[in-house]
Design an enzyme around this catalytic site. Sequence first.
Site, mmCIF file in Angstrom:
data_model
loop_
_atom_site.group_PDB
_atom_site.id
_atom_site.type_symbol
_atom_site.label_atom_id
_atom_site.label_comp_id
_atom_site.label_asym_id
_atom_site.label_seq_id
_atom_site.Cartn_x
_atom_site.Cartn_y
_atom_site.Cartn_z
ATOM 1 N N LEU A 11 0.836 -1.203 0.000
ATOM 2 C CA LEU A 11 0.000 0.000 0.000
ATOM 3 C C LEU A 11 0.868 1.249 0.000
ATOM 4 O O LEU A 11 1.739 1.411 0.858
ATOM 5 C CB LEU A 11 -0.910 0.018 1.233
ATOM 6 C CG LEU A 11 -1.842 -1.185 1.427
ATOM 7 C CD1 LEU A 11 -2.764 -0.926 2.616
ATOM 8 C CD2 LEU A 11 -2.645 -1.477 0.174
ATOM 9 N N ARG A 18 2.555 14.905 6.557
ATOM 10 C CA ARG A 18 3.435 15.405 7.621
ATOM 11 C C ARG A 18 4.904 15.536 7.189
ATOM 12 O O ARG A 18 5.700 16.131 7.893
ATOM 13 C CB ARG A 18 3.322 14.491 8.851
ATOM 14 C CG ARG A 18 2.079 14.781 9.669
ATOM 15 C CD ARG A 18 1.812 13.720 10.700
ATOM 16 N NE ARG A 18 1.250 12.509 10.110
ATOM 17 C CZ ARG A 18 1.069 11.377 10.776
ATOM 18 N NH1 ARG A 18 1.445 11.292 12.035
ATOM 19 N NH2 ARG A 18 0.546 10.326 10.177
ATOM 20 N N LYS A 25 5.435 10.476 -0.324
ATOM 21 C CA LYS A 25 6.136 9.889 0.823
ATOM 22 C C LYS A 25 7.020 8.704 0.448
ATOM 23 O O LYS A 25 8.197 8.647 0.817
ATOM 24 C CB LYS A 25 5.105 9.439 1.861
ATOM 25 C CG LYS A 25 5.759 8.927 3.121
ATOM 26 C CD LYS A 25 4.921 7.974 3.962
ATOM 27 C CE LYS A 25 3.698 8.512 4.570
ATOM 28 N NZ LYS A 25 3.195 7.711 5.694
ATOM 29 N N ASP A 106 5.431 2.506 3.528
ATOM 30 C CA ASP A 106 6.146 3.409 4.434
ATOM 31 C C ASP A 106 6.636 2.693 5.693
ATOM 32 O O ASP A 106 6.875 3.313 6.713
ATOM 33 C CB ASP A 106 5.252 4.603 4.800
ATOM 34 C CG ASP A 106 3.954 4.177 5.457
ATOM 35 O OD1 ASP A 106 3.686 2.959 5.550
ATOM 36 O OD2 ASP A 106 3.186 5.068 5.878
ATOM 37 N N GLU A 157 -8.440 0.974 16.181
ATOM 38 C CA GLU A 157 -7.588 2.132 15.906
ATOM 39 C C GLU A 157 -7.565 3.079 17.103
ATOM 40 O O GLU A 157 -8.542 3.170 17.847
ATOM 41 C CB GLU A 157 -8.113 2.879 14.664
ATOM 42 C CG GLU A 157 -7.987 2.092 13.385
ATOM 43 C CD GLU A 157 -6.563 1.648 13.102
ATOM 44 O OE1 GLU A 157 -5.716 2.509 12.869
ATOM 45 O OE2 GLU A 157 -6.298 0.437 13.149
ATOM 46 N N LYS A 354 37.720 14.530 -15.775
ATOM 47 C CA LYS A 354 36.382 14.294 -16.326
ATOM 48 C C LYS A 354 36.548 13.621 -17.672
ATOM 49 O O LYS A 354 37.360 14.069 -18.473
ATOM 50 C CB LYS A 354 35.624 15.608 -16.481
ATOM 51 C CG LYS A 354 34.208 15.424 -16.958
ATOM 52 C CD LYS A 354 33.741 16.504 -17.925
ATOM 53 C CE LYS A 354 34.361 16.363 -19.288
ATOM 54 N NZ LYS A 354 33.819 17.296 -20.287
ATOM 55 N N TYR A 369 43.835 20.113 -14.386
ATOM 56 C CA TYR A 369 42.538 19.725 -14.935
ATOM 57 C C TYR A 369 42.747 18.840 -16.154
ATOM 58 O O TYR A 369 43.384 19.245 -17.129
ATOM 59 C CB TYR A 369 41.709 20.966 -15.331
ATOM 60 C CG TYR A 369 40.435 20.544 -16.038
ATOM 61 C CD1 TYR A 369 39.480 19.773 -15.369
ATOM 62 C CD2 TYR A 369 40.200 20.870 -17.370
ATOM 63 C CE1 TYR A 369 38.331 19.349 -16.011
ATOM 64 C CE2 TYR A 369 39.043 20.447 -18.021
ATOM 65 C CZ TYR A 369 38.112 19.687 -17.336
ATOM 66 O OH TYR A 369 36.984 19.247 -17.965
ATOM 67 N N TYR A 390 37.437 23.064 -24.074
ATOM 68 C CA TYR A 390 36.175 23.703 -24.447
ATOM 69 C C TYR A 390 36.452 25.022 -25.147
ATOM 70 O O TYR A 390 37.142 25.897 -24.606
ATOM 71 C CB TYR A 390 35.367 23.931 -23.157
ATOM 72 C CG TYR A 390 33.966 24.421 -23.352
ATOM 73 C CD1 TYR A 390 33.113 23.816 -24.273
ATOM 74 C CD2 TYR A 390 33.470 25.471 -22.593
ATOM 75 C CE1 TYR A 390 31.815 24.261 -24.430
ATOM 76 C CE2 TYR A 390 32.171 25.920 -22.734
ATOM 77 C CZ TYR A 390 31.339 25.301 -23.659
ATOM 78 O OH TYR A 390 30.055 25.735 -23.814
ATOM 79 N N ALA A 426 58.164 23.184 -19.493
ATOM 80 C CA ALA A 426 57.286 23.876 -18.537
ATOM 81 C C ALA A 426 56.799 25.190 -19.110
ATOM 82 O O ALA A 426 57.508 25.864 -19.848
ATOM 83 C CB ALA A 426 58.035 24.111 -17.233
HETATM 84 C C1 UD1 Z 1 -2.594 1.655 9.839
HETATM 85 C C2 UD1 Z 1 -3.456 0.633 10.569
HETATM 86 C C3 UD1 Z 1 -3.051 0.584 12.037
HETATM 87 C C4 UD1 Z 1 -1.579 0.274 12.139
HETATM 88 C C5 UD1 Z 1 -0.731 1.219 11.309
HETATM 89 C C6 UD1 Z 1 0.688 0.720 11.244
HETATM 90 C C7 UD1 Z 1 -5.613 0.665 9.455
HETATM 91 C C8 UD1 Z 1 -7.018 1.115 9.535
HETATM 92 N N1 UD1 Z 1 -4.845 1.019 10.469
HETATM 93 O O1 UD1 Z 1 -2.887 2.908 10.436
HETATM 94 O O2 UD1 Z 1 -3.807 -0.395 12.730
HETATM 95 O O3 UD1 Z 1 -1.179 0.302 13.495
HETATM 96 O O4 UD1 Z 1 -1.233 1.299 9.963
HETATM 97 O O5 UD1 Z 1 1.527 1.638 10.607
HETATM 98 O O6 UD1 Z 1 -5.256 -0.010 8.532
HETATM 99 N N2 UD1 Z 1 -2.941 3.776 2.414
HETATM 100 C C9 UD1 Z 1 -3.428 3.681 1.134
HETATM 101 N N3 UD1 Z 1 -4.695 4.100 0.871
HETATM 102 C C10 UD1 Z 1 -5.507 4.608 1.829
HETATM 103 C C11 UD1 Z 1 -4.994 4.704 3.140
HETATM 104 C C12 UD1 Z 1 -3.710 4.282 3.405
HETATM 105 O O7 UD1 Z 1 -2.732 3.234 0.239
HETATM 106 O O8 UD1 Z 1 -6.644 4.945 1.518
HETATM 107 C C13 UD1 Z 1 -1.579 3.324 2.674
HETATM 108 C C14 UD1 Z 1 -0.649 4.434 3.128
HETATM 109 O O9 UD1 Z 1 0.014 5.015 2.020
HETATM 110 C C15 UD1 Z 1 0.322 3.694 4.021
HETATM 111 C C16 UD1 Z 1 -0.511 2.546 4.585
HETATM 112 O O10 UD1 Z 1 -1.631 2.397 3.731
HETATM 113 O O11 UD1 Z 1 1.385 3.135 3.296
HETATM 114 C C17 UD1 Z 1 -0.985 2.809 6.003
HETATM 115 O O12 UD1 Z 1 -1.798 3.963 5.988
HETATM 116 P P1 UD1 Z 1 -1.801 5.003 7.163
HETATM 117 O O13 UD1 Z 1 -2.779 6.074 6.894
HETATM 118 O O14 UD1 Z 1 -0.421 5.389 7.513
HETATM 119 O O15 UD1 Z 1 -2.398 4.074 8.317
HETATM 120 P P2 UD1 Z 1 -2.425 4.361 9.837
HETATM 121 O O16 UD1 Z 1 -3.487 5.328 10.148
HETATM 122 O O17 UD1 Z 1 -1.050 4.653 10.292
#
Ligand code: UD1
Length: 460
Positions: A11, A18, A25, A106, A157, A354, A369, A390, A426
Site C-alpha cells: 500500500l 506530515r 512519501k 512506508d 484504531e 572528467k 585539470y 572547451y 614547462a
Molecule cells: C494503519 C493501521 C493501524 C496500524 C498502522 C501501522 C488501518 C485502519 N490502520 O494505520 O492499525 O497500526 O497502519 O503503521 O489499517 N494507504 C493507502 N490508501 C488509503 C490509506 C492508506 O494506500 O486509503 C496506505 C498508506 O500510504 C500507508 C498505509 O496504507 O502506506 C498505512 O496507511 P496510514 O494512513 O499510515 O495508516 P495508519 O493510520 O497509520
Amino acid sequence: MMETQLAAVVLAAGQGTRLKSKRPKVLHPLAGRPLAAWPLDCARQLGCAPTVLVTGYGAEQVEAALAATGVDFVRQPEQLGTGHALLCARPVLEDFRGTLLLLCGDVPLLRLETLRRLLQLHRDRQAAVTVLTAELDDPYGYGRIVRVGNQVEGIVEEKDASAEQRRIREINTGIYLFEVPFVFEALTGVGCDNAQGEYYLTDVVAVARRAGRTVCALATGDADEAMGINDRVQLAAAEAIMRRRINTMHLRNGVSILDPETTYIEAGVEIGADTTLLPGTILRGATIIGSDCAIGPHVTIDACRVADRVNIKAGSVLAESDIGPGTDIGPMAHLRPGTRLAGENKIGNFVETKKAEIGFGSKASHLTYLGDCELGSGVNIGCGTITCNYDGVNKHRTVIEDNVFVGSDTQFVAPVRIGRDSLIGAGSTITRDVPPESLALSRAEQKVVEGWVRRRKTKK
Ligand code: UD1
Ligand code: CA
C-alpha cells in the site's frame, strides 16, 4: 488458476502530509533507495508473484520511479482507507488463489527473516489472517491488538479505542498474511462507520473471527521493524537504524569502519575485506570497492568501481568513475564521471578529471585539470597542467601517448595529440600535434636586463 502460492500487495497511495514535501512519501530515500523499494524488495526475495503496488497520491511519479522493479501498479483514485486500498488490487488478483502478503510502502525496516517466520506460522496454523504485531512502550497512534485470553479478536484504531484499549501496548504493524479469496469477500462487508470514516483493513480480523476462521499473530521482538514513516523525524531515525544495520553487515564482512556513526553507506554498496573507512565517508549508488583500500576522512564516492589497494584521501569526491588497483587519490581530488584509471596511478591534491582515460602508472600529482582526454601509460603530468577542452561551443580531446613528460604549467589547447616519449617544456601552451620522442616548448624566450633594479633605485 496460478501456480504461485504467494502474492504481495504493497500500500502506497497515501500522501504523507506530515513530511511537508512535494515528493510523495514513498519516494523519500532511505539509505539511498525510495522507501517503497524496501518492502518491494522483501516481496521479491520471498518470490511473491504478482506483487502489486497500490498508488494514489503522486501516482505517476511513484510509478515512473519504481517501474524498473517490475511490479504491477493499481491506482486508488481516492484514499478511502487501507481496506479500500486493498480492494483496488482485487482485479489484478482475480485468478489468484493462495496467500497474500500485505505490506506498507512506508514501513521500510521490516526484515525478511521476520516475514519468513510470519509465513511459517500462517501455514502451520492454516490461518485465514496472520498479523505481525509489536510491543511498544509508547503505542500512541497505532491500532491496538485486542485479545480475549490469548486469541486475537480484533484490531482497534487509536481514534476508535476506549481508554482501556488505549492502554494495550501490543500494536498492529500493518503487515499481514491473508488467504485469497477470503480477504476480498471479508472486505466487501466492511463499512466505514468509524472515527475516520474510512474502510479499515484491520476490520477483516473481526470478520474472520465471526466467521470462525483462524486468526494468528506474531510479535516481532524488534519494535524498530514496525516503524512507519510519517514525518522527517521518523525518517531520520529510520535512516540511523538502517545505517547501523548496513555498517554492521560490512563490519562482519571484514571492513574496518573507524566511526560507524559518521560513515554513510547506501544499500547495495559492496566493499572488500580489510578495507578501512575513515569518518565522514559517504558511499553511494552502485559503488563497488575492493579489498585493502583506505578511504577517507570525508570522501564521497558515488557509483564508482574501485579496485584493490586504492588509497583515497581526505576531502576527495568521485562519481561514475573506474579506479584501477594500487592507485593513490587526493587529498581533495575531484574525479568526475567518465574517469577511468588503469591502475598504479596518482591523482593528487586539487586535481580534477572528467571523461579522462588514464593509462597504467600515469601521474598527475598536483593542481591540474584533465578533461576529455586519453593518457597512455607512464605519463607524468606536471603541476598546473590544463587540458583546454572547451572552445565555448564544442568539447575537444587531448591525447597524450605513453611515457610523455609534461612540464609544469602547460596548457593543451585541444584537439591536440602528443606522441609517445615526448617532453613538453614547462610553461608551454601546446596548440599543435607533437610527434613521438620530440621536445615541444612554446614559451617566450627569457630576457635578462642586468642591473635594471639597481639603476631604477638610483634614479629615484
Ligand atoms: C494503519 C493501521 C493501524 C496500524 C498502522 C501501522 C488501518 C485502519 N490502520 O494505520 O492499525 O497500526 O497502519 O503503521 O489499517 N494507504 C493507502 N490508501 C488509503 C490509506 C492508506 O494506500 O486509503 C496506505 C498508506 O500510504 C500507508 C498505509 O496504507 O502506506 C498505512 O496507511 P496510514 O494512513 O499510515 O495508516 P495508519 O493510520 O497509520
Ligand atoms: Ca492514517
